[in-house]
Each structure stands twice: as C-alpha cells, then as structure tokens.
Design a protein around this motif. Structure first.
Motif, mmCIF file in Angstrom:
data_model
loop_
_atom_site.group_PDB
_atom_site.id
_atom_site.type_symbol
_atom_site.label_atom_id
_atom_site.label_comp_id
_atom_site.label_asym_id
_atom_site.label_seq_id
_atom_site.Cartn_x
_atom_site.Cartn_y
_atom_site.Cartn_z
ATOM 1 N N ASP A 357 56.036 8.975 76.764
ATOM 2 C CA ASP A 357 54.681 8.412 76.747
ATOM 3 C C ASP A 357 54.152 8.213 78.162
ATOM 4 N N ALA A 358 55.043 7.852 79.095
ATOM 5 C CA ALA A 358 54.624 7.665 80.487
ATOM 6 C C ALA A 358 54.209 8.982 81.119
ATOM 7 N N VAL A 359 54.840 10.100 80.725
ATOM 8 C CA VAL A 359 54.410 11.424 81.192
ATOM 9 C C VAL A 359 52.986 11.689 80.732
ATOM 10 N N ASP A 360 52.735 11.433 79.452
ATOM 11 C CA ASP A 360 51.382 11.621 78.913
ATOM 12 C C ASP A 360 50.381 10.703 79.601
ATOM 13 N N TYR A 361 50.793 9.469 79.842
ATOM 14 C CA TYR A 361 49.888 8.511 80.479
ATOM 15 C C TYR A 361 49.503 8.985 81.880
ATOM 16 N N GLY A 362 50.493 9.523 82.616
ATOM 17 C CA GLY A 362 50.208 10.022 83.956
ATOM 18 C C GLY A 362 49.209 11.156 83.943
ATOM 19 N N GLU A 363 49.304 12.045 82.947
ATOM 20 C CA GLU A 363 48.345 13.147 82.844
ATOM 21 C C GLU A 363 46.985 12.639 82.381
ATOM 22 N N TRP A 364 46.995 11.736 81.405
ATOM 23 C CA TRP A 364 45.740 11.200 80.884
ATOM 24 C C TRP A 364 44.999 10.377 81.941
ATOM 25 N N LYS A 365 45.748 9.590 82.698
ATOM 26 C CA LYS A 365 45.141 8.694 83.691
ATOM 27 C C LYS A 365 44.780 9.416 84.984
ATOM 28 N N LYS A 439 51.955 -2.890 77.439
ATOM 29 C CA LYS A 439 50.712 -3.013 76.689
ATOM 30 C C LYS A 439 50.084 -1.669 76.313
ATOM 31 N N LEU A 440 50.929 -0.622 76.181
ATOM 32 C CA LEU A 440 50.422 0.648 75.680
ATOM 33 C C LEU A 440 50.398 0.570 74.156
ATOM 34 N N THR A 441 49.239 0.205 73.611
ATOM 35 C CA THR A 441 49.106 -0.081 72.187
ATOM 36 C C THR A 441 49.077 1.210 71.361
ATOM 37 N N PRO A 442 49.355 1.117 70.057
ATOM 38 C CA PRO A 442 49.258 2.304 69.190
ATOM 39 C C PRO A 442 47.881 2.953 69.234
ATOM 40 N N ASP A 443 46.803 2.156 69.299
ATOM 41 C CA ASP A 443 45.448 2.723 69.372
ATOM 42 C C ASP A 443 45.261 3.520 70.653
ATOM 43 N N LYS A 444 45.764 2.986 71.766
ATOM 44 C CA LYS A 444 45.659 3.690 73.044
ATOM 45 C C LYS A 444 46.506 4.968 73.018
ATOM 46 N N GLU A 445 47.664 4.915 72.379
ATOM 47 C CA GLU A 445 48.511 6.107 72.245
ATOM 48 C C GLU A 445 47.793 7.198 71.470
ATOM 49 N N ARG A 446 47.131 6.830 70.384
ATOM 50 C CA ARG A 446 46.417 7.822 69.564
ATOM 51 C C ARG A 446 45.273 8.439 70.342
ATOM 52 N N GLU A 447 44.548 7.605 71.089
ATOM 53 C CA GLU A 447 43.446 8.116 71.911
ATOM 54 C C GLU A 447 43.975 9.095 72.958
ATOM 55 N N MET A 448 45.054 8.731 73.620
ATOM 56 C CA MET A 448 45.662 9.550 74.657
ATOM 57 C C MET A 448 46.179 10.868 74.075
ATOM 58 N N SER A 449 46.872 10.784 72.930
ATOM 59 C CA SER A 449 47.451 11.963 72.298
ATOM 60 C C SER A 449 46.370 12.940 71.847
ATOM 61 N N ALA A 450 45.285 12.428 71.275
ATOM 62 C CA ALA A 450 44.200 13.294 70.808
ATOM 63 C C ALA A 450 43.577 14.044 71.981
#
Length: 464
Positions: A357-365, A439-450
């Motif tokens: 998830d942190a890999v995805d967060y780095g790309e998303w952010k 605090k990486l919530t499920p809603d934020k994960e779904r937004e990031m993944s989409a």
C-alpha cells in the motif's frame, strides 16, 4: 487483441492463477525454513557448540546490523535499476539463490581454529548470510505490488505467504534439535552442519520453482526502465504510511528476535526442561490459524483494527507467560505461547500488505512508483531490529554472567527471562501505539486503487 486486453485488465484487477499464489507462498516457506534456523538456533550454536562467548556474539550481531544498514537500501536501488525480460524483482530470485544456500551451510560449519579466527569466521559468514538474505527476500516484498493492484488480492497473497512462512519456520524449529541428534549421533557440530545442508538444498530447489512461476503483471512506464536514485527517493516524500510501517517493522522484529533466539535457553536453564523446546516451538503453528483468518477479519474490521487486535492478543500472551515464569508453571507458559502466537499471525500477515500500500501511496501522492526503495526498507528495518534484538540478547546474557552448559546464577536466569518475555512485550506495546497513528482508511485505499488502476491501464494500452 480485445481478448488479450481483457485478460490484462483482469490481471490488473487481481485475478492471479493459483500456481502463482502458491509459488509466492512457497518462496517464504523456503526463506523461513532456512532463516528461522539461523534466527532460532545460531546464537545457541555459537555459544554452546562453536564455543564463542555470549558477549562476543552480541557484539557480532550489533556490528553486523550496522553493516546491514547499507545493504537493504542497496538492494532496493538495484531492483529499481534492474530491467530484464524477467522483470525487476524476479531475476534476483535466480541470481542469488545458490549463494544464499552456500552461506547457510557455512554459518553452521565449525572449522578447528583459535578463538580469534573462530570469531572472524563467524563475522564473515553471519554478515554474508545477512546480506544475501536481503538479496533473496527483499524481491519477495517488492514484487507484490507488481503482481496485482487489487487490495483484496494482495491480502490473499500476503496471507498465503504468511501461512507458508509460519509453517516453514515452525517446521524447522520443531525438527531442528531432533535432526541434530539424528544426523550427529551425539556430535552436535556434525549434526548442525548436516541440518544446514538439508535446509540449503530445500531452499535452492524451492526458489528455482518460485522463479519459474512468478510474473510481474503490473507494468507502468516507470517499471519499463531503470529508475534513477534521485527519482526513486521521491516516492518517500510525505509517505507517512511507509514511515509508520518501517518503524513498526523494526520494533516488532526486535522483540520477536530476542524471544526466538533464547527459547532454548529459557527451557534449558530457567525451567530445566530442554526436552520441551521442540514441543514449545510446535505451537508457533497456532499462527497459521490467525493467518488463515486474516482475509475475512480484514474484510469485516479493516487492516488497522486487525493489526491492533493481533498486537493486543500478543501482549496478553506475553503477560501470561510472565505469570507462568514467576510460578515456574509450564502449562501457563504454554497457554501464553499459544495466545501470543495467535496474535502474531495477524501481524505477520499484514506487514507486507501495508508496504505494498505504501508503494501505491508513493505513486499516488508523488507520481513515482519505486517498489525497490520503498519495500527494501522493510527488510532493512526488520533485519536491523533482529540484529539489535540479537545484540540485546547477547549483551544481557553477558551482563548476567551466563556460562554455557553450567548451572546459571540468578542474574543469568533473569537475563534469559527478560529476553524471552519482557523485551518482546515492550516491543509489542510500542508497535500497538505506532499503529494507532496509521490513518490510511479503506475509503482512501479505494480512491487510490481506482486512480492507479486507470492510470496503469491507460499506460499499458498506450504501449500497445
């Protein structure tokens, strides 16, 4: 062409075949089967078989981790710079398979040398196995975000990996001492050497199968070319999920290492029941139950609550073990071990998922996908924590005036108990506090993944 595009889209969503899922799990069976042998028995092997003092062993593990501070990031950078027909992470599973297997054997080889050169031998082989472990294990974490983008599939893959890892670690822990006796016929040096040869062969064969079956399906513009160090470091900017996970990894594995490597000391000296070591380690398999339950629990409660629950259960287990140790009550100690291992199963199953998830967060952010540098910190911090834990164990034993194969003074018994119960409990409590800030919530994960799914699919279609 349309059919191929649909297959690619399915793979982005996360539909991986079972041969890949099982191969991913088998990879950590191999790692745990060999490295748990080192983590659980090498300190005992050094002090009670090879004849090195506990203080020297503690210093060795501390020095090794200082050196180790550089190899984790090094392998991460190497992965980000690798671009082959096999992918970025997968080639390392082939290239460093044999070297790791060889050093596994060398760690349990006992050349007839003066004490100074015994210590030198231990330094070279122990540091060598540490560096090579990063080379074969970091790619297992860095390849996860490249196998699928789907969060549920990642949880499943990590669960399978944890199941295999727990089984491999438990199996070698339980059979090690009986096999040492069988192989050695009373000669522990020969017994440990042949055990290491067996573990090395198991590792080598399984890793060949793993390399043959795994694939990197998530391909981005950045994954198709080497990523400069300066660019890859941008993935860490303001990546607070990554910061929390790597600190958690350090603290958690520090505690687990102090506990694991003094298990044999605790039962041999504190309880006077060395024959119960394999029996006690058998209950590590309880973690398989919680690992198996992890996907369902995560769906119902989320990753954060599942982690917090697992850590709290582990703390309760340690407290129960402490009560049993005070009363020298073996059933209570075993009950604490069972409860603690049940909680630890949830933790072990989710750490790799949080890193993906942190890999995805780095790309998303930050717009940078750097699987190598982001996930390599996991191996580094885990190994650094294990090294500091090893140093704490050795230095506490030296402080307590531990003498191998003798009746121990009260100070040595206290040092062993502290390593086995109280240091791990403190580490678990600190880990619990850390996850409160995740605090990486499920809603934020779904937004990031989409967002990332659409981005990667566009890039793939653009290439085609």
């Amino acid at each position: 062409m349309a059919r191929n595009a649909k297959v690619d889209e399915d793979r982005v969503v996360g539909a991986l075949p079972w041969n890949e899922r099982l191969s991913y799990g088998a990879s950590d069976f191999a790692c745990s089967f060999t490295f748990s042998l080192i983590g659980t028995y090498l300190m005992y092997f050094y002090t009670d078989v090879f004849g090195i003092t506990a203080g020297a062993v503690g210093t060795l593990m501390l020095v090794a981790r200082i050196i180790d501070a550089f190899d984790g990031p090094f392998w991460g950078v190497m992965i980000d710079h690798t671009h082959t027909k096999w992918g970025k992470s997968r080639p390392f599973l082939l290239w460093f398979n044999a070297p790791f297997a060889i050093f596994t054997v060398l760690c349990f080889t006992t050349p007839d040398l003066p004490m100074f050169w015994k210590i030198v031998w231990a330094y070279v082989t122990y540091i060598g196995i540490d560096v090579l472990y990063s080379a074969v294990n970091i790619p297992l974490t860095s390849i996860l975000p490249s196998m699928t983008e789907n969060s549920d599939e990642r949880v499943l893959l990590s669960t399978i990996r944890s199941l295999f890892s727990n089984f491999g670690g438990t199996l070698i822990s339980v059979i090690a001492l009986p096999l040492v006796g069988l192989f050695g016929g009373g000669n522990n040096q020969r017994g440990f050497f042949l055990l290491a040869v067996m573990a090395a062969v198991v590792f080598f064969v399984i890793y060949l199968v793993v390399f043959a079956n795994l694939r990197e399906h998530v391909q981005t513009e950045q994954s198709q070319k080497p990523l400069p160090i300066k660019e890859s470091l941008k993935a860490l900017k303001s990546n607070w999920p990554w910061v929390i996970v790597i600190v958690l990894n350090f603290v958690y594995w520090l505690g687990m290492q102090t506990k694991g490597q003094v298990t044999i000391y605790f039962f041999k000296y504190n309880l006077g029941r060395p024959g119960l070591v394999s029996f006690a380690l058998l209950f590590n398999a309880i973690g398989l139950v919680s690992v198996f339950l992890t996907p369902r629990v995560v769906i119902k409660f989320g990753k954060k609550k599942t982690l917090l629950g697992g850590l709290m259960i582990s703390v309760i287990g340690q407290l129960l073990m402490g009560a049993g140790a005070a009363m020298l009550n073996i059933p209570i100690i075993i009950a604490g071990i069972v409860i603690g291992n049940f909680g630890n199963g949830f933790v072990g199953a989710l750490i790799a998922v949080l890193l993906a998830d942190a890999v995805d967060y780095g790309e998303w952010k930050n717009g940078v996908r750097a699987e190598g540098i982001v996930t390599s910190a996991s191996s580094f911090t885990a190994k650094f924590g294990m090294g500091i834990g090893g140093a704490i164990s050795g230095l506490l034993l030296a402080w307590g005036h531990y003498i191998p194969n003798k009746t121990q003074p009260a100070s040595a018994l206290f040092a062993i108990e502290a390593n086995y119960i109280w240091v791990p409990m403190l580490a678990l409590i600190i880990s619990f506090i850390l996850i409160l800030f995740y605090k990486l919530t499920p809603d934020k994960e779904r937004e990031m993944s989409a967002y990332l799914t659409k981005k990667h699919f566009r890039e793939k279609n653009k290439e085609n």
